[in-house]
Design a protein around this motif. Structure first.
Motif, PDB file in Angstrom:
ATOM      1  N   GLU A 127     -37.376 -37.749 -10.191  1.00 38.72           N
ATOM      2  CA  GLU A 127     -37.093 -38.573  -9.129  1.00 38.72           C
ATOM      3  C   GLU A 127     -36.388 -39.955  -9.477  1.00 38.72           C
ATOM      4  OE1 GLU A 127     -36.575 -39.844  -5.581  1.00 38.72           O
ATOM      5  OE2 GLU A 127     -37.319 -37.922  -5.786  1.00 38.72           O
ATOM      6  N   LYS A 128     -36.684 -40.459 -10.504  1.00 41.20           N
ATOM      7  CA  LYS A 128     -36.197 -41.707 -11.030  1.00 41.20           C
ATOM      8  C   LYS A 128     -34.868 -41.614 -11.406  1.00 41.20           C
ATOM      9  CE  LYS A 128     -40.308 -43.575 -13.242  1.00 41.20           C
ATOM     10  NZ  LYS A 128     -40.947 -44.057 -14.514  1.00 41.20           N
ATOM     11  N   LEU A 129     -34.329 -40.457 -12.067  1.00 38.63           N
ATOM     12  CA  LEU A 129     -32.990 -39.889 -12.375  1.00 38.63           C
ATOM     13  C   LEU A 129     -32.259 -39.933 -11.027  1.00 38.63           C
ATOM     14  CD1 LEU A 129     -33.424 -37.797 -15.588  1.00 38.63           C
ATOM     15  CD2 LEU A 129     -32.642 -40.389 -15.413  1.00 38.63           C
ATOM     16  N   ALA A 130     -32.845 -39.123 -10.161  1.00 43.39           N
ATOM     17  CA  ALA A 130     -32.258 -38.614  -8.952  1.00 43.39           C
ATOM     18  C   ALA A 130     -31.765 -40.268  -7.831  1.00 43.39           C
ATOM     19  CB  ALA A 130     -33.142 -37.739  -8.268  1.00 43.39           C
ATOM     20  N   ALA A 131     -32.966 -40.793  -7.901  1.00 44.75           N
ATOM     21  CA  ALA A 131     -32.684 -42.004  -7.344  1.00 44.75           C
ATOM     22  C   ALA A 131     -31.582 -42.999  -7.779  1.00 44.75           C
ATOM     23  CB  ALA A 131     -34.086 -43.046  -7.248  1.00 44.75           C
ATOM     24  N   ALA A 132     -31.483 -43.028  -9.327  1.00 42.39           N
ATOM     25  CA  ALA A 132     -30.477 -43.836  -9.849  1.00 42.39           C
ATOM     26  C   ALA A 132     -29.266 -43.187  -9.553  1.00 42.39           C
ATOM     27  CB  ALA A 132     -30.478 -43.793 -11.467  1.00 42.39           C
ATOM     28  N   CYS A 133     -28.938 -41.873  -9.558  1.00 41.14           N
ATOM     29  CA  CYS A 133     -27.825 -41.165  -9.254  1.00 41.14           C
ATOM     30  C   CYS A 133     -27.432 -41.739  -7.613  1.00 41.14           C
ATOM     31  CB  CYS A 133     -27.719 -39.861  -9.327  1.00 41.14           C
ATOM     32  SG  CYS A 133     -27.990 -39.335 -11.276  1.00 41.14           S
ATOM     33  N   LEU A 134     -28.393 -41.472  -6.800  1.00 45.10           N
ATOM     34  CA  LEU A 134     -28.004 -41.680  -5.575  1.00 45.10           C
ATOM     35  C   LEU A 134     -27.385 -43.184  -5.345  1.00 45.10           C
ATOM     36  CD1 LEU A 134     -30.780 -39.849  -3.719  1.00 45.10           C
ATOM     37  CD2 LEU A 134     -28.292 -39.252  -3.676  1.00 45.10           C
ATOM     38  N   PHE A 135     -28.135 -44.186  -5.879  1.00 48.79           N
ATOM     39  CA  PHE A 135     -27.749 -45.514  -5.741  1.00 48.79           C
ATOM     40  C   PHE A 135     -26.242 -45.694  -6.280  1.00 48.79           C
ATOM     41  CE2 PHE A 135     -32.597 -46.560  -5.866  1.00 48.79           C
ATOM     42  CZ  PHE A 135     -32.609 -46.808  -4.369  1.00 48.79           C
ATOM     43  N   ILE A 136     -26.091 -45.334  -7.401  1.00 47.06           N
ATOM     44  CA  ILE A 136     -24.629 -45.525  -7.855  1.00 47.06           C
ATOM     45  C   ILE A 136     -23.553 -44.705  -7.208  1.00 47.06           C
ATOM     46  CG2 ILE A 136     -23.311 -44.913 -10.093  1.00 47.06           C
ATOM     47  CD1 ILE A 136     -26.007 -44.877 -11.635  1.00 47.06           C
ATOM     48  N   ARG A 137     -23.961 -43.587  -6.749  1.00 46.28           N
ATOM     49  CA  ARG A 137     -22.907 -43.046  -5.786  1.00 46.28           C
ATOM     50  C   ARG A 137     -22.846 -43.957  -4.621  1.00 46.28           C
ATOM     51  NH1 ARG A 137     -25.676 -37.972  -7.287  1.00 46.28           N
ATOM     52  NH2 ARG A 137     -23.857 -36.647  -8.477  1.00 46.28           N
ATOM     53  N   ASP A 138     -23.718 -44.617  -4.167  1.00 45.05           N
ATOM     54  CA  ASP A 138     -23.588 -45.378  -3.029  1.00 45.05           C
ATOM     55  C   ASP A 138     -22.884 -46.679  -3.353  1.00 45.05           C
ATOM     56  OD1 ASP A 138     -23.961 -45.451  -0.238  1.00 45.05           O
ATOM     57  OD2 ASP A 138     -26.017 -46.936  -0.593  1.00 45.05           O
ATOM     58  N   GLY A 139     -22.542 -47.007  -4.592  1.00 46.43           N
ATOM     59  CA  GLY A 139     -21.724 -48.105  -4.717  1.00 46.43           C
ATOM     60  C   GLY A 139     -22.240 -49.111  -5.788  1.00 46.43           C
ATOM     61  N   ALA A 140     -23.734 -49.027  -6.301  1.00 44.25           N
ATOM     62  CA  ALA A 140     -24.228 -49.908  -7.215  1.00 44.25           C
ATOM     63  C   ALA A 140     -23.639 -49.594  -8.636  1.00 44.25           C
ATOM     64  CB  ALA A 140     -25.726 -49.603  -7.342  1.00 44.25           C
ATOM     65  N   ALA A 141     -23.744 -50.847  -9.289  1.00 42.38           N
ATOM     66  CA  ALA A 141     -23.056 -50.843 -10.628  1.00 42.38           C
ATOM     67  C   ALA A 141     -24.115 -50.189 -11.714  1.00 42.38           C
ATOM     68  CB  ALA A 141     -23.001 -52.204 -11.042  1.00 42.38           C
ATOM     69  N   PHE A 142     -23.655 -49.698 -12.809  1.00 40.72           N
ATOM     70  CA  PHE A 142     -24.531 -49.084 -13.554  1.00 40.72           C
ATOM     71  C   PHE A 142     -24.442 -49.698 -14.965  1.00 40.72           C
ATOM     72  CE2 PHE A 142     -24.698 -44.336 -15.785  1.00 40.72           C
ATOM     73  CZ  PHE A 142     -25.669 -44.498 -16.066  1.00 40.72           C
ATOM     74  N   ILE A 143     -25.517 -49.959 -15.429  1.00 37.63           N
ATOM     75  CA  ILE A 143     -25.931 -50.765 -16.808  1.00 37.63           C
ATOM     76  C   ILE A 143     -26.765 -50.070 -17.454  1.00 37.63           C
ATOM     77  CG2 ILE A 143     -26.391 -52.899 -17.707  1.00 37.63           C
ATOM     78  CD1 ILE A 143     -24.273 -53.039 -15.958  1.00 37.63           C
ATOM     79  N   VAL A 144     -26.601 -49.825 -18.797  1.00 33.07           N
ATOM     80  CA  VAL A 144     -27.690 -49.213 -19.582  1.00 33.07           C
ATOM     81  C   VAL A 144     -28.112 -50.276 -20.585  1.00 33.07           C
ATOM     82  CG1 VAL A 144     -27.194 -46.998 -19.020  1.00 33.07           C
ATOM     83  CG2 VAL A 144     -26.210 -48.158 -21.096  1.00 33.07           C
ATOM     84  N   THR A 145     -29.432 -50.446 -21.137  1.00 32.32           N
ATOM     85  CA  THR A 145     -29.384 -51.529 -22.014  1.00 32.32           C
ATOM     86  C   THR A 145     -29.217 -51.120 -23.486  1.00 32.32           C
ATOM     87  OG1 THR A 145     -32.083 -50.158 -22.555  1.00 32.32           O
ATOM     88  CG2 THR A 145     -31.732 -51.970 -20.779  1.00 32.32           C
ATOM     89  N   ASN A 146     -29.024 -49.745 -23.764  1.00 30.10           N
ATOM     90  CA  ASN A 146     -28.438 -49.197 -25.050  1.00 30.10           C
ATOM     91  C   ASN A 146     -27.905 -47.894 -24.965  1.00 30.10           C
ATOM     92  OD1 ASN A 146     -31.527 -48.843 -25.286  1.00 30.10           O
ATOM     93  ND2 ASN A 146     -30.471 -47.855 -26.987  1.00 30.10           N
ATOM     94  N   ALA A 147     -27.195 -47.523 -25.799  1.00 27.47           N
ATOM     95  CA  ALA A 147     -26.710 -45.807 -25.869  1.00 27.47           C
ATOM     96  C   ALA A 147     -27.527 -45.146 -26.798  1.00 27.47           C
ATOM     97  CB  ALA A 147     -25.236 -45.890 -25.665  1.00 27.47           C
ATOM     98  N   ASP A 148     -28.453 -45.482 -27.525  1.00 25.31           N
ATOM     99  CA  ASP A 148     -29.086 -44.718 -28.492  1.00 25.31           C
ATOM    100  C   ASP A 148     -29.468 -43.664 -28.276  1.00 25.31           C
ATOM    101  OD1 ASP A 148     -28.985 -47.286 -29.558  1.00 25.31           O
ATOM    102  OD2 ASP A 148     -30.552 -47.487 -30.563  1.00 25.31           O
ATOM    103  N   LYS A 149     -28.838 -42.518 -28.765  1.00 23.67           N
ATOM    104  CA  LYS A 149     -29.027 -40.957 -28.272  1.00 23.67           C
ATOM    105  C   LYS A 149     -30.723 -40.401 -28.815  1.00 23.67           C
ATOM    106  CE  LYS A 149     -24.084 -39.509 -27.960  1.00 23.67           C
ATOM    107  NZ  LYS A 149     -23.713 -40.886 -28.298  1.00 23.67           N
TER     108      LYS A 149
END
Length: 256
Positions: A127-149
């Protein structure tokens, strides 16, 4: 050897490994304190507050206060202030991220955010990932603190924040702005805290692909310590070399 007026120090693999203090780390910091040379600990770990990170260092005998610590969460909050002012944020993460965003004046929300910020979340849900995706598709900017895999733990390498962010990027087709090493925003925030010219600062780290590459990107001299992720053999295969290489920090001399 250059006389540096400021130090940026990585944590895991440089100062300590898990709960083990690595050779020379505490002594290096002691020598910096005695010489009156300012230093900052910089970490891609977004989960802890600076107070919590400093407390762990202090318990290990490493001189640290909260204002010595710059986390990727703090740098994300700072980046948003510099680029957008105070904003409405949907944050996926842990205490360190929520603390940094609210301390900077940003508003945490689950309703029409301006920005989605993703940090490591060890209680992640669909649900957290789904909400993030929906907000980004709705125009929110997308920031990640780091990209460590992946992140090292007592159990072995576990999924890192980059793995969580990749799910959102794959779903939305939107690449995020990355804050942590090797990208520039974290070192930019740390350098602003030191308030020194980059020629007077050295970045110390154990991971070529994050720490040393961050120094290259920022135009800061680099000291590679071979107590962590990158081995000497791996280092010899790299085209661009750090300014200095030591087996551990007992070999490094603080020039005053």
């Amino acid at each position: 050897m250059t006389q540096y007026q400021g130090y940026l120090l990585d944590l895991d693999g440089t100062m300590y490994r898990g709960d083990e203090v690595l050779p020379g780390g505490a002594d290096l910091v002691r020598r910096l304190v005695e010489a009156g040379i300012p230093y900052r600990f910089i970490t891609n770990n977004s989960s802890k507050t600076p107070e919590e990170a400093a407390d762990k260092l202090t318990q290990m005998g490493i001189a640290a206060a909260a204002d010595h610590v710059i986390t990727s969460s703090m740098a994300a909050a700072d980046y948003l202030l510099r680029r957008h002012g105070t904003v409405r944020v949907f944050a996926v993460g842990e205490r360190g991220l929520f603390h940094a965003l609210t301390r900077a004046g940003h508003q945490l929300t689950e309703d029409r955010p301006d920005v989605v910020v993703i940090g490591i979340d060890r209680e992640i849900t669909y649900e957290k990932l789904a909400a993030a995706c929906l907000f980004i598709r709705d125009g929110a900017a997308f920031i990640v603190t780091n990209a460590d895999k992946a992140i090292p733990t007592e159990r072995g390498l576990m999924p890192g924040n980059g793995a969580l962010a990749a799910a959102v990027e794959t779903s939305t087709g939107q690449a995020p702005v990355v804050i942590g090493k090797p990208e520039e925003p974290l070192t930019t925030t740390a350098m602003a805290s030191l308030n020194l010219p980059k020629e007077q600062v050295v970045l110390v780290g154990d991971n070529y692909d994050t720490d040393i590459s961050a120094g290259f990107a920022a135009g800061i001299d680099t000291l590679m310590v071979l107590t962590g992720l990158t081995s000497r053999e791996e280092l010899t295969q790299k085209q661009q070399q750090p300014d200095y290489v030591v087996d551990d920090l007992t070999e490094w001399e603080v020039v005053t």
